[in-house]
Design an enzyme around this catalytic site. Sequence first.
Site, short mmCIF file in Angstrom:
data_model
loop_
_atom_site.label_atom_id
_atom_site.label_comp_id
_atom_site.label_asym_id
_atom_site.label_seq_id
_atom_site.Cartn_x
_atom_site.Cartn_y
_atom_site.Cartn_z
N LYS A 21 -30.27 89.81 112.78
CA LYS A 21 -31.15 91.40 112.73
C LYS A 21 -31.13 91.89 112.96
O LYS A 21 -30.50 93.42 112.07
CB LYS A 21 -32.49 91.56 113.26
CG LYS A 21 -34.19 91.32 113.24
CD LYS A 21 -35.26 90.99 114.39
CE LYS A 21 -36.08 90.04 114.01
NZ LYS A 21 -36.86 90.29 115.00
N VAL B 19 -35.31 84.44 119.58
CA VAL B 19 -35.72 83.18 120.20
C VAL B 19 -35.17 82.57 120.12
O VAL B 19 -36.42 80.76 120.48
CB VAL B 19 -37.80 83.20 119.71
CG1 VAL B 19 -37.89 84.77 120.06
CG2 VAL B 19 -37.58 82.93 118.36
N TYR C 95 -36.14 92.85 122.08
CA TYR C 95 -38.02 92.63 122.52
C TYR C 95 -38.79 93.83 123.14
O TYR C 95 -37.49 95.47 123.61
CB TYR C 95 -38.60 91.63 122.37
CG TYR C 95 -37.82 90.44 121.90
CD1 TYR C 95 -37.83 90.80 120.07
CD2 TYR C 95 -37.70 88.90 121.76
CE1 TYR C 95 -36.76 89.82 119.26
CE2 TYR C 95 -36.83 88.16 121.07
CZ TYR C 95 -36.91 88.82 120.21
OH TYR C 95 -36.25 87.49 118.86
N TYR D 256 -35.50 86.12 104.23
CA TYR D 256 -36.28 86.62 105.85
C TYR D 256 -35.96 85.25 106.98
O TYR D 256 -35.08 85.17 107.60
CB TYR D 256 -37.23 87.26 106.13
CG TYR D 256 -37.58 87.63 107.50
CD1 TYR D 256 -37.02 88.52 108.41
CD2 TYR D 256 -38.15 86.64 108.65
CE1 TYR D 256 -37.17 89.18 109.58
CE2 TYR D 256 -38.43 87.17 110.44
CZ TYR D 256 -37.88 87.86 110.96
OH TYR D 256 -38.20 88.16 111.87
N SER E 106 -33.64 85.84 115.57
CA SER E 106 -33.76 87.21 115.69
C SER E 106 -32.50 87.51 115.97
O SER E 106 -31.95 89.55 115.61
CB SER E 106 -34.19 88.10 116.80
OG SER E 106 -36.39 87.44 116.36
#
Length: 317
Positions: free
Chosen positions: A73, A269, A251, A195, A70
């Site tokens: 992102k 993660v 998160y 992705y 992540s």
Amino acid sequence: MLPAHLAPTLSAALDQIHTEAQALFGQGHVADYIPALARVPPRQFGMAVALTDGSTFAVGDAQTPFSIQSISKLFTFVLALKTQGDALWSRVGREPSGAAFNSMVQLETEHGIPRNPFINAGALVITDILTTGYAHLDYALLGAMRRLTDDPALSWNVAVARSERETGHRNMALAYFMKSYGNFVNPPELVLDNYCRQCAIEMSCAQLAQATMFLANGGRDLGRDGSPDEHMLSPADTRRVNALLLTCGAYDAAGDFAYRIGLPVKTGVGGGIVAIAPGMGTVAVWSPELDAKGNSVLGAFALERLVQLTGWHYASA
């Protein structure tokens, strides 16, 4: 900026953190819902600090590549912000979610508009936007990250990407759910391919600290000699990105991270965390064992200890 005469103090702080962190091994678990990540040896720890004067400090497994997951992102969001500007905000919000990173609950009550670009739904929308703009998004993103790291060999792990794609049923559900609300343009299968490849990009702590330097340096990357190089973002957009990282980057533990660490962060993660100290430098830490929120146990500890030992915090920048 850290004065040159304090460099030995920073080195000593990293050594101390490395020693203290060993006691936390075994308190978390690797991301076993992704089969390829379940096989990563858990007892690893690396940390790198890059300063705006071009100097770097590292300890432990700071040169070991890991799946950034992540954290990718952040880079896709920056790319979309550069190309879309404020039009981006018609499709994704800027608020903390307070829910798990892969939650579907808010999408129904908020008509298919994800809360922010860093939860899975928001990141999928960002990837959808970029998939429209780039014929080969995976290589466009790699090109940008290779420039930021000065590493032309930087790539994604094919096995990890395949593993995520084969088990990414919830992400596919998120994409189709948003498509039902008209907030998804491209075929979800194509977007999921892009992705999963972006999440499977592998970097070391040293590379990650270097790649995010523009966020500590008013939007400008640093070249090999430590001088400003590529202009990634305007100072205003850099400030906005850092603000979103502070409020949404960890998160549903973002508030806890802001309270304990007080720096903009993005977690993944794969066990990585990158933190930004605007005007001073960047910090990247990696250890694969995760807590219940999906954040690195040793990584969160290491960042908290670093700000305790150095006095770095967002308000001081």
